[in-house]
Design a protein around this motif. Structure first.
Motif, PDB file in Angstrom:
ATOM      1  N   UNK A 113       0.861  -1.175   0.132  1.00 34.20           N
ATOM      2  CA  UNK A 113      -0.165   0.315  -0.121  1.00 34.20           C
ATOM      3  C   UNK A 113       0.880   1.206  -0.034  1.00 34.20           C
ATOM      4  N   UNK A 114       2.004   1.314   0.733  1.00 34.16           N
ATOM      5  CA  UNK A 114       2.853   2.292   0.886  1.00 34.16           C
ATOM      6  C   UNK A 114       3.283   2.711  -0.650  1.00 34.16           C
ATOM      7  N   UNK A 115       3.376   1.818  -1.554  1.00 28.47           N
ATOM      8  CA  UNK A 115       3.789   2.290  -3.044  1.00 28.47           C
ATOM      9  C   UNK A 115       2.857   3.073  -3.491  1.00 28.47           C
ATOM     10  N   UNK A 116       1.350   2.824  -3.507  1.00 32.36           N
ATOM     11  CA  UNK A 116       0.394   3.529  -4.085  1.00 32.36           C
ATOM     12  C   UNK A 116      -0.123   4.478  -3.516  1.00 32.36           C
ATOM     13  N   UNK A 117      -0.270   4.239  -1.935  1.00 37.04           N
ATOM     14  CA  UNK A 117      -0.629   5.202  -0.975  1.00 37.04           C
ATOM     15  C   UNK A 117       0.466   5.876  -0.111  1.00 37.04           C
ATOM     16  N   UNK A 118       0.876   6.918  -0.610  1.00 35.63           N
ATOM     17  CA  UNK A 118       2.029   7.515   0.163  1.00 35.63           C
ATOM     18  C   UNK A 118       1.351   8.517   1.297  1.00 35.63           C
ATOM     19  N   UNK A 119       0.422   9.123   0.717  1.00 36.54           N
ATOM     20  CA  UNK A 119      -0.073  10.463   1.401  1.00 36.54           C
ATOM     21  C   UNK A 119      -1.627  10.416   0.933  1.00 36.54           C
ATOM     22  N   UNK A 166      -6.086  13.416   6.549  1.00 37.18           N
ATOM     23  CA  UNK A 166      -5.338  12.590   7.407  1.00 37.18           C
ATOM     24  C   UNK A 166      -6.566  11.917   8.170  1.00 37.18           C
ATOM     25  N   UNK A 167      -7.614  12.760   8.581  1.00 37.98           N
ATOM     26  CA  UNK A 167      -8.760  12.426   9.549  1.00 37.98           C
ATOM     27  C   UNK A 167      -9.864  11.683   8.507  1.00 37.98           C
ATOM     28  N   UNK A 168     -10.141  12.260   7.384  1.00 34.04           N
ATOM     29  CA  UNK A 168     -11.241  11.904   6.797  1.00 34.04           C
ATOM     30  C   UNK A 168     -11.049  12.236   5.217  1.00 34.04           C
ATOM     31  N   UNK A 169     -11.207  11.312   4.294  1.00 32.51           N
ATOM     32  CA  UNK A 169     -11.361  11.453   2.696  1.00 32.51           C
ATOM     33  C   UNK A 169     -12.615  10.720   2.375  1.00 32.51           C
ATOM     34  N   UNK A 170     -13.515  11.642   1.739  1.00 34.17           N
ATOM     35  CA  UNK A 170     -14.786  11.138   1.065  1.00 34.17           C
ATOM     36  C   UNK A 170     -14.811  11.390  -0.091  1.00 34.17           C
ATOM     37  N   UNK A 171     -14.834  10.513  -1.192  1.00 35.20           N
ATOM     38  CA  UNK A 171     -15.058  10.495  -2.441  1.00 35.20           C
ATOM     39  C   UNK A 171     -16.527   9.956  -2.917  1.00 35.20           C
ATOM     40  N   UNK A 187      -6.355   7.768   8.071  1.00 36.36           N
ATOM     41  CA  UNK A 187      -5.559   7.203   7.257  1.00 36.36           C
ATOM     42  C   UNK A 187      -4.125   6.894   7.977  1.00 36.36           C
ATOM     43  N   UNK A 188      -3.525   5.765   7.732  1.00 32.24           N
ATOM     44  CA  UNK A 188      -2.367   5.105   8.261  1.00 32.24           C
ATOM     45  C   UNK A 188      -2.466   5.081  10.074  1.00 32.24           C
ATOM     46  N   UNK A 189      -3.708   4.812  10.565  1.00 31.98           N
ATOM     47  CA  UNK A 189      -3.805   4.710  11.680  1.00 31.98           C
ATOM     48  C   UNK A 189      -2.967   3.624  12.394  1.00 31.98           C
ATOM     49  N   UNK A 190      -2.667   2.564  11.526  1.00 35.75           N
ATOM     50  CA  UNK A 190      -1.873   1.440  11.861  1.00 35.75           C
ATOM     51  C   UNK A 190      -0.682   1.396  11.323  1.00 35.75           C
ATOM     52  N   UNK A 191      -0.269   2.437  10.750  1.00 35.01           N
ATOM     53  CA  UNK A 191       1.031   2.702  10.237  1.00 35.01           C
ATOM     54  C   UNK A 191       1.829   3.749  10.362  1.00 35.01           C
ATOM     55  N   UNK A 192       2.309   3.916  11.790  1.00 38.67           N
ATOM     56  CA  UNK A 192       2.562   5.210  12.588  1.00 38.67           C
ATOM     57  C   UNK A 192       3.771   5.576  11.962  1.00 38.67           C
ATOM     58  N   UNK A 193       4.446   4.643  11.385  1.00 39.36           N
ATOM     59  CA  UNK A 193       5.794   5.362  10.725  1.00 39.36           C
ATOM     60  C   UNK A 193       5.540   6.275   9.546  1.00 39.36           C
ATOM     61  N   UNK A 194       4.515   5.662   8.502  1.00 33.62           N
ATOM     62  CA  UNK A 194       3.989   6.636   7.677  1.00 33.62           C
ATOM     63  C   UNK A 194       3.344   7.894   7.973  1.00 33.62           C
ATOM     64  N   UNK A 195       2.646   7.650   9.008  1.00 33.58           N
ATOM     65  CA  UNK A 195       1.939   9.106   9.301  1.00 33.58           C
ATOM     66  C   UNK A 195       2.793   9.882   9.919  1.00 33.58           C
ATOM     67  N   UNK A 213      -0.515  21.664   3.821  1.00 29.40           N
ATOM     68  CA  UNK A 213       0.424  21.061   2.719  1.00 29.40           C
ATOM     69  C   UNK A 213      -0.091  19.990   1.895  1.00 29.40           C
ATOM     70  N   UNK A 214      -0.967  18.922   2.957  1.00 32.70           N
ATOM     71  CA  UNK A 214      -1.547  17.781   2.376  1.00 32.70           C
ATOM     72  C   UNK A 214      -2.674  18.546   1.484  1.00 32.70           C
ATOM     73  N   UNK A 215      -3.512  19.404   2.013  1.00 31.82           N
ATOM     74  CA  UNK A 215      -4.566  19.962   1.195  1.00 31.82           C
ATOM     75  C   UNK A 215      -4.192  20.469   0.002  1.00 31.82           C
ATOM     76  N   UNK A 216      -3.007  21.188  -0.086  1.00 29.80           N
ATOM     77  CA  UNK A 216      -2.416  21.894  -1.181  1.00 29.80           C
ATOM     78  C   UNK A 216      -2.365  20.782  -2.342  1.00 29.80           C
TER      79      UNK A 216
END
Lengths: 590, 368
Positions: free
Chosen positions: A17-23, A52-57, A150-158, A166-169
């Motif tokens: 997932x890290x490869x596809x979903x980095x952020x 980070x908290x929520x993405x709804x598409x 997002x990444x709640x279970x991958x703290x390293x990534x978070x 910046x993420x919103x930009x």
């Protein structure tokens, strides 16, 4: 001692997932691509805390049927291909079947969807890949994906995520770019409950105008080159409009956002010598090509792409852009012509003005026949339209030949020309550089060069470095018009020089060009620029009225009269209105 | 100082010297003209340090004296006067100009500030007809170089000895040479390089036919006419060895009418390249064809009758160079002496006429 363990599916899932979903932006990208592939007409995106908290598409696409929903979130499950060969036929944006599975493994995911054929939808929820809920749901047709924590279970990534802003930009930028490829889809982006952007479904022109801004839009030019196999089209900026970076360059292949060196290089080359080398044009470029001629499966993010014929793509992009921004297209010539006409109101074929007067440096005629006929004639038709010359004939302080009224040289550096409604200021060096650059370029691309044979051949003694450069360029120099041969140890003999060159300076010109650092490497462009720069008139060179006139005419006959080969402007226009404003006169002329 | 000069004479002479005054100078005294009234008469002088001009003025000296005056301003005042005689006086550094009811007082400078006009270091002196000298200058002055990195080429080389005088100039692309066989008396041979400004100033003042005195020194040259004397510094050499570039085996002769060729060259060059002015000369049996092809502009072609019986060939020339040559050649017909298209062409008038021997060399403008 370390023991080798097979990783659990959970772990491999997270790694992949890290490869596809980095952020968050990657998740948004994957989800929007799915929506587009599902023929959505309207896609709305909602994020909290930069995603980070929520993405709804959510979309109004064809939806996922109830029975297929569980499959949709499995790894390598996709509706888009079934066999590997299908990859070479994909027209959809997604195909790897990784997106939902990846998001599922790193977030709390809910998917709710109702397909076009069903009356009731289905909703499923997971946390870190574990199914929490599955049941029917009443909803409109389409799909809604909600990814929380997002990444709640991958703290390293978070830890490596940027600030919310910046993420919103990144998300905003991504939606902006992507929406260019699909103007008929409406987009809405909300962040923390507020609208960030809202694009209604529209035509391509309208979408481009929204993204680039309505002030910028008029300076973009549409281009389209379609040979039935490959279509290259889009919008690109005219030379006056540039940016210091590539943020306003949007490149697409079959609606997919790409990053590609070949394409970038082609753009750069098209604008070479028209804009400064540290500036970038604004561009939206779409390549439509049969999917079997590209490889999109280079990298999981799918931003890289390989063309089976890079060279063709490169040359087509470069030439369509070149034509669009300058040179041969009728519209640009029209524009140049219209500027030229404002400067020189009068009839006749304007390009003919570019030649004509023979201004050999005739000492005796300059001294004794000041009223050179061509100047008088020119002044007549120019002044018909401007009865009050801004610059009166000089009272003998400047004993220039000719009338001295139309062209006026400031500090032997700038040429002032009165035009209707104001004046034009030409940088004599930049202007002459452009003229020579164009000339040399034509020479190097095969146009014959004129060589003035020398009565007394010049012998130059070169340094080792200069001699190296001479050897590297010995094939190229003749096409510019230098006839040079080796003449013993590190010496060369020059028998001919480019016709019309002003400052041969008994060989110093060639020696200066050959002493240019780094000339050997990118020799041609460098040589062209170096020659244009060194052989042209300098600030401080006094020009006669005839010379100023001839320089101006020749400038307007070049491909890109408004900039020098380094991309700096050759001329400025000052309108009377500007002057009046600066002198705080009211428009009514108080 | 007090002098009375008729307005016409004053106007002419003041204008003449102010022409030498430099337009801009860091030395304000150079913008002045020196008015001198002594027992030998009245004279006006001006200099830009390279060239000095002094002119004798017809008028009445009531009181001798000297003053330096701002040349351009005084010329302007004199030009505006209504008519009659003008009384000019000097009190200290103030110049007064009186004419009819007008009176001007102009701030001048002490004559002591005015640069001393240099002493002639003459080694060779001869007299020559001013018109004849002017003709020789006209045939050579146009070909001087403007490339200041080779100052010697920026002037006309003179060689004078008892057998005559020779002038030659070249800018490295073309060369003009004119030679006159005449007896200059028992003079020392001298070879100097004369700046074109000295020659054009001479031509501007030499308006009547008269015998003038030319004095050549190591560093200077002077021209003494009845009313005006001009003094100029010389340029430093060495002048290149022009003799070795004068072709000796150009055996293909093309004869053509000067006026027809000149008119045709002007016509076809309308479409020539603005930078190179290239015109192609195609020679074939008794025919000269001029043609020009310029990309984006068009083509021009013109055929001329000529006398020619050698190999056919095409040679490119800068039209401006050709026109310069034709403009300065005597007689109705001219002869091109050609070799190979890559080599220098030599042009001479068919009828040299009188004692002058005139030839020009022009290097081709090849197309690579």
């Amino acid at each position: 001692m370390a023991v080798i363990n097979r990783l659990t599916p959970d772990t491999t899932g997270k790694i992949a997932a890290g490869e596809v979903i980095e952020r968050p932006a990657n998740a948004v990208k994957e989800l929007i691509e799915n929506s587009i592939d599902a023929s959505a007409r309207r896609i709305s995106v909602e994020v909290m805390s930069g995603g980070k908290d929520l993405i709804r598409v959510s979309d109004d696409g064809i939806g996922i049927s109830s029975e297929q929903l569980p499959l949709a979130v499995e790894n390598f499950a996709t509706s888009k291909i079934t066999r590997i060969e299908d990859i070479s036929r994909i027209m959809t944006l997604g195909f790897r079947g990784e997106a939902l599975a990846s998001i599922k493994s790193v977030s709390r995911l809910s998917v709710s969807s109702r397909s076009i054929d069903e009356d009731i939808g289905r909703e499923m929820k997971w946390a870190g890949g574990k199914l929490l809920h599955d049941g029917p749901v009443a909803r409109t047709q389409g799909t809604e994906i909600l990814a929380e924590d997002l990444f709640f279970n991958v703290p390293a990534r978070k830890k490596f995520l940027s600030s919310d802003q910046a993420e919103l930009r990144k998300i905003t930028a991504y939606i902006q770019s992507l929406s260019l490829a699909v103007p008929d889809i409406a987009f809405l982006l909300k962040s923390n409950g507020k609208d960030v952007l809202s694009y209604p479904a529209s035509s391509m022109d309208e979408r481009v105008e929204v993204i680039f801004g309505s002030g910028t839009f008029p300076n973009l030019k549409r281009f389209d080159d379609d040979d039935g196999r490959i279509r290259i089209h889009g919008y690109t900026s005219m030379p006056g409009l540039t940016r210091g970076n590539r943020t306003m360059q949007f490149l697409f292949v079959n609606r997919r956002i790409i990053k590609d060196r070949t394409v970038s290089h082609a753009i750069r080359q098209a604008y070479q010598s028209i804009i400064p080398s540290d500036r970038f044009p604004l561009i939206a470029l779409f390549i439509e090509i049969s999917p079997d001629r590209i490889d999109v499966n280079v990298h999981p993010s799918k931003a890289e792409i390989r063309f089976d014929n890079e060279r063709e793509i490169h040359s087509r992009i470069s030439s369509v852009l070149r034509e669009t921004v300058g040179g041969k297209t009728v519209s640009f010539r029209d524009k140049v012509e219209s500027v030229y006409r404002t400067i020189f109101p009068g009839g006749e074929n304007w390009e003919k003005k570019a030649t004509g007067n023979l201004d050999g440096k005739d000492y005796s005629s300059q001294q004794h026949d000041p009223g050179v006929e061509s100047t008088e004639h020119r002044s007549d038709w120019l002044f018909q339209k401007s009865p009050q010359p801004l610059f009166e004939a000089s009272d003998g302080d400047e004993p220039a030949s000719g009338s001295g009224r139309l062209y006026w040289q400031l500090h032997q550096s700038f040429i002032f020309i009165q035009i209707r409604g104001g004046m034009v200021i030409i940088d004599q060096h930049a202007a002459h550089e452009r003229i020579l650059y164009d000339k040399v370029k034509n020479n190097l691309s095969g146009e014959k060069s004129a060589v003035q044979a020398l009565l007394f051949p010049a012998t130059l003694e070169l340094s080792a470095e200069e001699y190296d450069n001479f050897e590297t360029l010995s094939d190229t120099l003749p096409s510019i018009g230098f006839e040079v041969e080796p003449f013993g140890a590190r010496s060369v003999i020059v028998r001919g020089i480019p016709a019309g060159v002003r400052n041969w300076n008994d060989g110093r010109l060639l020696q200066d060009i050959l002493s240019e650092k780094g000339l050997g490497k990118s020799s041609r462009e460098m040589l062209m620029k170096s020659y244009a720069c060194r052989a042209s008139v300098k600030a401080g060179d006094k020009l006669s009225v005839e010379e100023m006139e001839s320089l101006t005419d020749q400038l307007f006959a070049t491909e890109f009269p408004f900039t020098c080969p380094h991309g700096r402007p050759t001329m400025l226009r000052v309108d009377m209105a500007d002057l009046e404003r600066r002198f705080q006169r009211t428009v009514k002329g108080e | 100082m007090k002098i009375i000069v008729p307005l016409g004479e004053l106007n002419k002479k003041m204008n003449a010297v102010s022409a030498v005054v430099p337009g801009k100078t860091t030395m304000p005294i150079l913008s002045m003209a020196l008015i001198t009234a002594d027992d030998s008469g009245i004279s006006f002088s001006a200099t830009d340090l390279d060239i000095s001009v002094s002119t004798r003025v017809n008028g009445e000296v009531e009181e001798t004296g000297k003053i330096a005056v701002p040349a351009k301003k005084v010329a302007e005042i004199v030009k505006s006067l209504p008519g009659g005689d003008v009384a000019i006086g000097a009190e200290g550094e103030i110049l007064t100009i009186k004419c009819g009811r007008s009176k001007f007082s102009v701030n001048g400078r002490s004559p002591e500030d005015f640069p001393k006009l240099p002493k002639q270091d003459s080694k060779t002196e001869f007299t020559i007809d001013s018109g004849f000298l002017g003709k020789m200058i006209q045939k050579t002055i146009y070909a001087v170089s403007t490339d200041l990195t080779r100052p010697a080429l920026c002037g006309v080389k003179w060689e004078a000895d008892r057998g005559g005088i020779l002038m030659v100039s070249t800018d490295g692309h073309r060369l003009a040479k004119v030679e006159a066989k005449l007896s200059l008396g028992d003079i020392q041979k001298s070879e100097v390089i004369v700046p074109p400004k000295a020659l054009s100033t001479f031509k501007a003042f030499a308006e009547k036919a008269e015998m003038i005195k030319v004095s050549i020194g190591d560093n200077s040259i002077s021209f003494e006419m009845t009313d005006v004397s001009i003094y100029s510094r010389l340029l430093e050499g060495p002048f290149p060895n022009y003799q070795k570039v004068i072709p000796v085996k150009n055996e293909k002769e093309l004869l053509v009418s000067k006026d027809l060729l000149s008119a045709a060259t002007k016509r076809v060059s309308i479409l020539s390249d603005a930078l190179t002015h290239q015109v192609i000369f195609s020679v074939s049996k008794d025919k000269l064809t001029l043609h020009v092809t310029t990309q984006d502009l068009g083509e021009a072609r013109e055929e001329l009758e000529a006398t020619y019986s050698e190999d056919e060939m095409e040679i490119g020339y800068n039209a401006a160079y050709v026109l310069d040559i034709l403009r300065t050649m005597e007689g109705d017909d001219i002869a091109f002496h050609l070799d190979k298209p890559d080599n220098a062409g030599m042009v001479m008038p068919v009828d040299q006429g009188g004692d002058l021997k005139h030839l020009c060399i022009v290097m081709p403008l090849r197309i690579n």
